[in-house]
Design a protein around this motif. Sequence first.
Motif, PDB file in Angstrom:
ATOM      1  N   VAL A  94     102.611 -32.343 134.790  1.00 20.22           N
ATOM      2  CA  VAL A  94     103.063 -33.477 133.977  1.00 20.22           C
ATOM      3  C   VAL A  94     102.863 -33.501 132.380  1.00 20.22           C
ATOM      4  O   VAL A  94     103.685 -33.625 131.845  1.00 20.22           O
ATOM      5  CB  VAL A  94     102.971 -34.937 134.483  1.00 20.22           C
ATOM      6  CG1 VAL A  94     103.116 -36.085 133.802  1.00 20.22           C
ATOM      7  CG2 VAL A  94     103.324 -35.039 135.913  1.00 20.22           C
ATOM      8  N   LEU A  95     101.418 -33.162 132.231  1.00 17.64           N
ATOM      9  CA  LEU A  95     101.289 -33.286 130.754  1.00 17.64           C
ATOM     10  C   LEU A  95     101.936 -31.857 130.092  1.00 17.64           C
ATOM     11  O   LEU A  95     102.185 -32.169 129.109  1.00 17.64           O
ATOM     12  CB  LEU A  95      99.565 -33.062 130.814  1.00 17.64           C
ATOM     13  CG  LEU A  95      98.823 -34.202 131.378  1.00 17.64           C
ATOM     14  CD1 LEU A  95      97.178 -33.924 131.172  1.00 17.64           C
ATOM     15  CD2 LEU A  95      99.055 -35.267 130.326  1.00 17.64           C
ATOM     16  N   GLY A  99     104.344 -32.299 126.946  1.00 23.18           N
ATOM     17  CA  GLY A  99     104.108 -31.513 125.557  1.00 23.18           C
ATOM     18  C   GLY A  99     105.487 -30.976 125.348  1.00 23.18           C
ATOM     19  O   GLY A  99     105.791 -31.105 124.041  1.00 23.18           O
ATOM     20  N   LEU A 100     106.129 -30.206 126.164  1.00 18.82           N
ATOM     21  CA  LEU A 100     107.216 -29.328 126.059  1.00 18.82           C
ATOM     22  C   LEU A 100     108.384 -30.204 125.473  1.00 18.82           C
ATOM     23  O   LEU A 100     109.321 -29.781 124.996  1.00 18.82           O
ATOM     24  CB  LEU A 100     107.571 -28.586 127.000  1.00 18.82           C
ATOM     25  CG  LEU A 100     106.749 -27.241 127.469  1.00 18.82           C
ATOM     26  CD1 LEU A 100     106.979 -26.535 128.357  1.00 18.82           C
ATOM     27  CD2 LEU A 100     106.548 -26.328 126.122  1.00 18.82           C
ATOM     28  N   SER A 101     108.461 -31.541 126.235  1.00 19.76           N
ATOM     29  CA  SER A 101     109.503 -32.416 125.681  1.00 19.76           C
ATOM     30  C   SER A 101     109.675 -32.943 124.479  1.00 19.76           C
ATOM     31  O   SER A 101     110.695 -33.579 123.981  1.00 19.76           O
ATOM     32  CB  SER A 101     109.481 -33.659 126.957  1.00 19.76           C
ATOM     33  OG  SER A 101     108.426 -34.447 126.590  1.00 19.76           O
ATOM     34  N   SER A 105     114.228 -28.032 121.094  1.00 17.14           N
ATOM     35  CA  SER A 105     115.289 -27.686 122.237  1.00 17.14           C
ATOM     36  C   SER A 105     114.465 -27.490 123.288  1.00 17.14           C
ATOM     37  O   SER A 105     113.400 -26.744 123.465  1.00 17.14           O
ATOM     38  CB  SER A 105     115.986 -26.459 121.640  1.00 17.14           C
ATOM     39  OG  SER A 105     115.117 -25.309 121.398  1.00 17.14           O
ATOM     40  N   LEU A 106     114.711 -28.132 124.415  1.00 18.41           N
ATOM     41  CA  LEU A 106     114.186 -28.084 125.825  1.00 18.41           C
ATOM     42  C   LEU A 106     114.168 -26.752 126.195  1.00 18.41           C
ATOM     43  O   LEU A 106     115.122 -26.258 126.445  1.00 18.41           O
ATOM     44  CB  LEU A 106     114.735 -29.130 126.599  1.00 18.41           C
ATOM     45  CG  LEU A 106     114.323 -30.758 126.253  1.00 18.41           C
ATOM     46  CD1 LEU A 106     115.045 -31.417 127.367  1.00 18.41           C
ATOM     47  CD2 LEU A 106     112.919 -30.887 126.211  1.00 18.41           C
ATOM     48  N   PRO A 107     113.139 -26.156 126.797  1.00 18.81           N
ATOM     49  CA  PRO A 107     113.155 -24.738 127.140  1.00 18.81           C
ATOM     50  C   PRO A 107     113.850 -24.609 128.496  1.00 18.81           C
ATOM     51  O   PRO A 107     114.423 -23.498 128.873  1.00 18.81           O
ATOM     52  CB  PRO A 107     111.768 -24.277 127.332  1.00 18.81           C
ATOM     53  CG  PRO A 107     110.791 -25.496 127.447  1.00 18.81           C
ATOM     54  CD  PRO A 107     111.709 -26.744 126.528  1.00 18.81           C
TER      55      PRO A 107
END
Length: 206
Positions: A94-95, A99-101, A105-107
């Motif tokens: 979840v963490l 972080g990526l969110s 641009s979402l991977p």
Amino acid sequence: MLSCIGYAVGFGAFWRFPYLCMRNGGGAFLIPYFLCLIFCGMPLFFLEMVIGQFSGLGAIGVWNVCPLFKGVGWAMLVMSGLVTIYSNMILGWVLYFLGLSFTSSLPWATCNQTWNTPLCVEWNGMDPNVTATFRNTSATFSNVSAPQARHGVTPAEEFWHNSVLKISGGIERFGEFRWPLVCCLFAAWVVVFLCLFKGIKWSGKV
């Protein structure tokens, strides 16, 4: 109150319940579910709360009232430990996604990443006639061949398997350490430590 809610509501309530409900008759599944909840789940939960509140002891010490069942206390302790380990792994994921969110641009949004395969497909809408974009290819849904449609994989699924987990080819191959996940797992354990280092009574006041 927070401690009680934490024990009563787990990840399965959000992940597995809709799936189980759909697989076992949809709305009809709710009838036996609520019957079991009212006549079994709630009384047992209440009993556990009352015994714990009355005795003021842990899962093992509470069975001094009936030493024959002390093994139940040890089993509860082992189960709590196992659940904590896998729950923290999920919290680490979840963490990582959190972080990526925050990136621009979402991977996991497109099929243009290095980890995507030729089977990656982006559905650009719910209409079956809209364009479905395969990696390095673009075709309307009606023109997609049967094998492609059957084996197409979403970019989110490929991101999960090929980038986040980097699943190896078999159980005999250990793969590699995913250092971003290791760091997120460490952060999850730090959060648990900060919640508990003053004792379990303090965590209930948070």
